[in-house]
Design a protein around this motif. Structure first.
Motif, PDB file in Angstrom:
ATOM      1  N   ARG A 146      14.721 -17.857  38.357  1.00 41.25           N
ATOM      2  CA  ARG A 146      15.692 -18.903  38.682  1.00 41.25           C
ATOM      3  C   ARG A 146      14.909 -20.067  38.023  1.00 41.25           C
ATOM      4  O   ARG A 146      15.792 -21.140  37.961  1.00 41.25           O
ATOM      5  CB  ARG A 146      15.769 -19.238  40.081  1.00 41.25           C
ATOM      6  CG  ARG A 146      16.422 -18.161  40.834  1.00 41.25           C
ATOM      7  CD  ARG A 146      18.049 -17.989  40.282  1.00 41.25           C
ATOM      8  NE  ARG A 146      18.630 -19.027  40.897  1.00 41.25           N
ATOM      9  CZ  ARG A 146      18.954 -19.124  41.835  1.00 41.25           C
ATOM     10  NH1 ARG A 146      19.054 -18.465  42.860  1.00 41.25           N
ATOM     11  NH2 ARG A 146      19.927 -20.208  42.038  1.00 41.25           N
ATOM     12  N   GLY A 147      13.689 -20.068  37.735  1.00 43.08           N
ATOM     13  CA  GLY A 147      13.178 -21.399  37.064  1.00 43.08           C
ATOM     14  C   GLY A 147      12.165 -20.745  36.003  1.00 43.08           C
ATOM     15  O   GLY A 147      11.512 -19.726  36.018  1.00 43.08           O
ATOM     16  N   TYR A 148      11.939 -21.948  34.835  1.00 45.49           N
ATOM     17  CA  TYR A 148      10.787 -21.308  33.932  1.00 45.49           C
ATOM     18  C   TYR A 148      10.009 -22.771  33.756  1.00 45.49           C
ATOM     19  O   TYR A 148      10.441 -23.624  33.325  1.00 45.49           O
ATOM     20  CB  TYR A 148      11.359 -20.937  32.728  1.00 45.49           C
ATOM     21  CG  TYR A 148      10.584 -20.217  31.723  1.00 45.49           C
ATOM     22  CD1 TYR A 148      10.616 -18.983  31.574  1.00 45.49           C
ATOM     23  CD2 TYR A 148       9.571 -21.057  30.865  1.00 45.49           C
ATOM     24  CE1 TYR A 148       9.582 -18.315  30.691  1.00 45.49           C
ATOM     25  CE2 TYR A 148       8.880 -20.448  30.140  1.00 45.49           C
ATOM     26  CZ  TYR A 148       8.683 -19.192  29.722  1.00 45.49           C
ATOM     27  OH  TYR A 148       7.846 -18.426  28.979  1.00 45.49           O
ATOM     28  N   ILE A 149       8.650 -22.645  33.940  1.00 48.35           N
ATOM     29  CA  ILE A 149       7.807 -23.831  33.698  1.00 48.35           C
ATOM     30  C   ILE A 149       6.572 -23.570  32.719  1.00 48.35           C
ATOM     31  O   ILE A 149       6.052 -22.447  32.936  1.00 48.35           O
ATOM     32  CB  ILE A 149       7.250 -24.372  35.311  1.00 48.35           C
ATOM     33  CG1 ILE A 149       8.141 -24.425  36.140  1.00 48.35           C
ATOM     34  CG2 ILE A 149       6.201 -25.483  34.910  1.00 48.35           C
ATOM     35  CD1 ILE A 149       7.547 -24.880  37.705  1.00 48.35           C
ATOM     36  N   VAL A 150       6.712 -24.424  31.905  1.00 55.69           N
ATOM     37  CA  VAL A 150       5.323 -24.327  31.031  1.00 55.69           C
ATOM     38  C   VAL A 150       4.186 -25.004  31.580  1.00 55.69           C
ATOM     39  O   VAL A 150       4.375 -25.959  32.171  1.00 55.69           O
ATOM     40  CB  VAL A 150       5.816 -25.195  29.644  1.00 55.69           C
ATOM     41  CG1 VAL A 150       4.695 -24.917  28.686  1.00 55.69           C
ATOM     42  CG2 VAL A 150       7.190 -24.492  29.098  1.00 55.69           C
ATOM     43  N   LYS A 151       3.094 -24.330  31.433  1.00 48.03           N
ATOM     44  CA  LYS A 151       1.904 -24.722  31.886  1.00 48.03           C
ATOM     45  C   LYS A 151       1.190 -26.094  31.478  1.00 48.03           C
ATOM     46  O   LYS A 151       0.644 -26.812  32.257  1.00 48.03           O
ATOM     47  CB  LYS A 151       0.738 -23.666  31.990  1.00 48.03           C
ATOM     48  CG  LYS A 151       1.055 -22.369  32.816  1.00 48.03           C
ATOM     49  CD  LYS A 151      -0.317 -21.395  32.679  1.00 48.03           C
ATOM     50  CE  LYS A 151       0.053 -20.359  33.506  1.00 48.03           C
ATOM     51  NZ  LYS A 151      -1.181 -19.436  33.607  1.00 48.03           N
TER      52      LYS A 151
ATOM     53  N   PRO B 298       3.533 -31.515  33.643  1.00 43.10           N
ATOM     54  CA  PRO B 298       2.849 -32.160  34.876  1.00 43.10           C
ATOM     55  C   PRO B 298       2.883 -31.462  36.161  1.00 43.10           C
ATOM     56  O   PRO B 298       3.854 -30.889  36.268  1.00 43.10           O
ATOM     57  CB  PRO B 298       3.743 -33.473  34.912  1.00 43.10           C
ATOM     58  CG  PRO B 298       4.450 -33.563  33.623  1.00 43.10           C
ATOM     59  CD  PRO B 298       4.482 -32.480  33.002  1.00 43.10           C
ATOM     60  N   VAL B 299       2.007 -31.540  36.908  1.00 38.38           N
ATOM     61  CA  VAL B 299       1.802 -30.591  38.207  1.00 38.38           C
ATOM     62  C   VAL B 299       2.969 -30.849  39.112  1.00 38.38           C
ATOM     63  O   VAL B 299       3.315 -30.241  39.850  1.00 38.38           O
ATOM     64  CB  VAL B 299       0.665 -30.806  38.735  1.00 38.38           C
ATOM     65  CG1 VAL B 299      -0.512 -30.392  38.170  1.00 38.38           C
ATOM     66  CG2 VAL B 299       0.187 -32.554  39.234  1.00 38.38           C
TER      67      VAL B 299
ATOM     68  N   ASP C 255       9.081 -29.949  41.702  1.00 37.94           N
ATOM     69  CA  ASP C 255      10.596 -30.135  41.548  1.00 37.94           C
ATOM     70  C   ASP C 255      11.160 -28.656  41.200  1.00 37.94           C
ATOM     71  O   ASP C 255      12.237 -28.580  42.098  1.00 37.94           O
ATOM     72  CB  ASP C 255      10.559 -31.098  40.311  1.00 37.94           C
ATOM     73  CG  ASP C 255      10.068 -32.253  40.616  1.00 37.94           C
ATOM     74  OD1 ASP C 255       9.859 -32.893  41.756  1.00 37.94           O
ATOM     75  OD2 ASP C 255       9.878 -33.036  39.535  1.00 37.94           O
ATOM     76  N   ALA C 256      10.567 -27.977  40.556  1.00 34.88           N
ATOM     77  CA  ALA C 256      11.130 -26.465  40.426  1.00 34.88           C
ATOM     78  C   ALA C 256      11.521 -25.792  41.612  1.00 34.88           C
ATOM     79  O   ALA C 256      12.710 -25.237  41.684  1.00 34.88           O
ATOM     80  CB  ALA C 256      10.209 -25.985  39.421  1.00 34.88           C
ATOM     81  N   ILE C 257      10.571 -25.811  42.467  1.00 35.14           N
ATOM     82  CA  ILE C 257      10.686 -24.980  43.726  1.00 35.14           C
ATOM     83  C   ILE C 257      11.883 -25.657  44.550  1.00 35.14           C
ATOM     84  O   ILE C 257      12.703 -24.900  45.066  1.00 35.14           O
ATOM     85  CB  ILE C 257       9.307 -24.991  44.429  1.00 35.14           C
ATOM     86  CG1 ILE C 257       8.366 -24.172  44.033  1.00 35.14           C
ATOM     87  CG2 ILE C 257       9.533 -24.362  46.002  1.00 35.14           C
ATOM     88  CD1 ILE C 257       7.025 -24.122  44.399  1.00 35.14           C
ATOM     89  N   ARG C 258      11.751 -26.789  44.721  1.00 36.06           N
ATOM     90  CA  ARG C 258      13.060 -27.515  45.393  1.00 36.06           C
ATOM     91  C   ARG C 258      14.357 -27.199  44.780  1.00 36.06           C
ATOM     92  O   ARG C 258      15.303 -27.071  45.658  1.00 36.06           O
ATOM     93  CB  ARG C 258      12.658 -28.986  45.649  1.00 36.06           C
ATOM     94  CG  ARG C 258      11.647 -29.287  46.745  1.00 36.06           C
ATOM     95  CD  ARG C 258      11.247 -30.649  46.833  1.00 36.06           C
ATOM     96  NE  ARG C 258      10.080 -30.926  47.677  1.00 36.06           N
ATOM     97  CZ  ARG C 258       9.016 -31.701  47.805  1.00 36.06           C
ATOM     98  NH1 ARG C 258       9.533 -32.700  46.754  1.00 36.06           N
ATOM     99  NH2 ARG C 258       8.328 -32.056  48.655  1.00 36.06           N
TER     100      ARG C 258
ATOM    101  N   SER D 131      11.826 -26.129  32.183  1.00 37.24           N
ATOM    102  CA  SER D 131      10.729 -27.171  31.678  1.00 37.24           C
ATOM    103  C   SER D 131      11.243 -27.934  30.650  1.00 37.24           C
ATOM    104  O   SER D 131      12.003 -27.470  29.734  1.00 37.24           O
ATOM    105  CB  SER D 131       9.484 -26.617  31.221  1.00 37.24           C
ATOM    106  OG  SER D 131       8.611 -26.683  32.138  1.00 37.24           O
ATOM    107  N   SER D 132      11.042 -29.352  30.561  1.00 39.21           N
ATOM    108  CA  SER D 132      11.406 -29.987  29.401  1.00 39.21           C
ATOM    109  C   SER D 132      11.236 -29.807  28.287  1.00 39.21           C
ATOM    110  O   SER D 132      11.542 -30.046  27.235  1.00 39.21           O
ATOM    111  CB  SER D 132      11.204 -31.467  29.913  1.00 39.21           C
ATOM    112  OG  SER D 132       9.977 -31.816  29.951  1.00 39.21           O
ATOM    113  N   GLN D 133      10.004 -29.179  28.287  1.00 39.54           N
ATOM    114  CA  GLN D 133       9.414 -28.591  26.868  1.00 39.54           C
ATOM    115  C   GLN D 133      10.109 -27.609  26.367  1.00 39.54           C
ATOM    116  O   GLN D 133       9.880 -27.315  25.087  1.00 39.54           O
ATOM    117  CB  GLN D 133       7.781 -28.030  27.049  1.00 39.54           C
ATOM    118  CG  GLN D 133       6.884 -29.142  27.294  1.00 39.54           C
ATOM    119  CD  GLN D 133       6.822 -29.236  29.006  1.00 39.54           C
ATOM    120  OE1 GLN D 133       7.682 -28.883  29.791  1.00 39.54           O
ATOM    121  NE2 GLN D 133       5.572 -29.695  29.546  1.00 39.54           N
TER     122      GLN D 133
END
Length: 219
Positions: free
Chosen positions: A101-106, A109-110, A115-118, A128-130
């Motif tokens: 449901r979400g994808y974050i690049v490491k 920012p922490v 934000d992703a979890i909520r 992620s914006s990247q």
């Protein structure tokens, strides 16, 4: 207020502990488990049934996409957000198609993890914006118009598993043990994958995978 229960699965202890401290400091979140490998993540998912699983896509004992599918079966109601150093749109598309449901690049920012979890717990998708969203939308559109646009989409789920393990350098014997199949079955899957992708050998398979972003060149 009932807190969001989070499982963190990452093979780097610094990432696990950092994420745990960050999330436990939030008034609406609590970390219920830390996993350093795929097997442990599956065990914790079955045991805790978390609301959210934060999953590193590059685990030592499982391909991240394969582990994602197994986690969804182990804890169907858990929402998964991928944490990765890779930002290729093709890989993001595959993760979302596999149930993330979400994808974050490491490198983000922490605070992005919070934000992703909520966001995903509110019923939305978080990217992620990247990530090149325009390219991701192109891949989604092409996939909805025809499954033949990308030969990878012609592979069955099992063939995709075999393909990803092959391009990671696993032997047929190792793949057979990981997937609990016979060596002969794995060889048949390898031959089918080569035929469907239109390549001659494993070297061409790896080049194809890197070129289309199915894997990263440093994976």
């Amino acid at each position: 207020m009932q807190k969001l229960r989070v499982l963190i699965a990452d093979d780097h202890s610094i990432v696990r502990e950092g994420a745990r401290q960050l999330l436990d400091a939030q008034p609406d979140m609590v970390v219920v488990g830390l996993s350093n490998c795929g097997e442990e993540a599956l065990q914790h998912a079955r045991e805790h049934r978390p609301d959210v699983i934060v999953l590193d896509i590059s685990m030592p004992d499982f391909n991240g996409l394969d582990l994602l599918s197994l986690l969804k079966r182990a804890s169907p109601l858990s929402k998964v957000v991928i944490l990765s150093v890779h930002q290729e749109p093709m890989l993001v598309r595959q993760a979302l198609a596999s149930g993330a449901r979400g994808y974050i690049v490491k490198t983000a920012p922490v605070s992005v993890l919070i934000d992703a979890i909520r966001t995903i717990c509110a019923g939305d998708t978080f990217i992620s914006s990247q990530i090149d969203i325009a390219r991701l939308d192109e891949l989604r559109l092409s996939g909805s118009q025809t499954s033949a646009t990308n030969p990878y989409d012609l592979l069955t789920e099992r063939e995709q598993q075999v393909f990803r393990l092959v391009v990671q350098g696993k032997t047929s014997h190792q793949i057979a043990e990981l997937l609990c199949l016979s060596g002969r079955t794995i060889e048949k899957h390898r031959a089918t994958v080569l035929h469907k992708l239109g390549v001659k050998d494993t070297v061409e398979m790896v080049k194809w995978a890197v070129r289309l972003g199915v894997i990263s060149i440093d994976e």
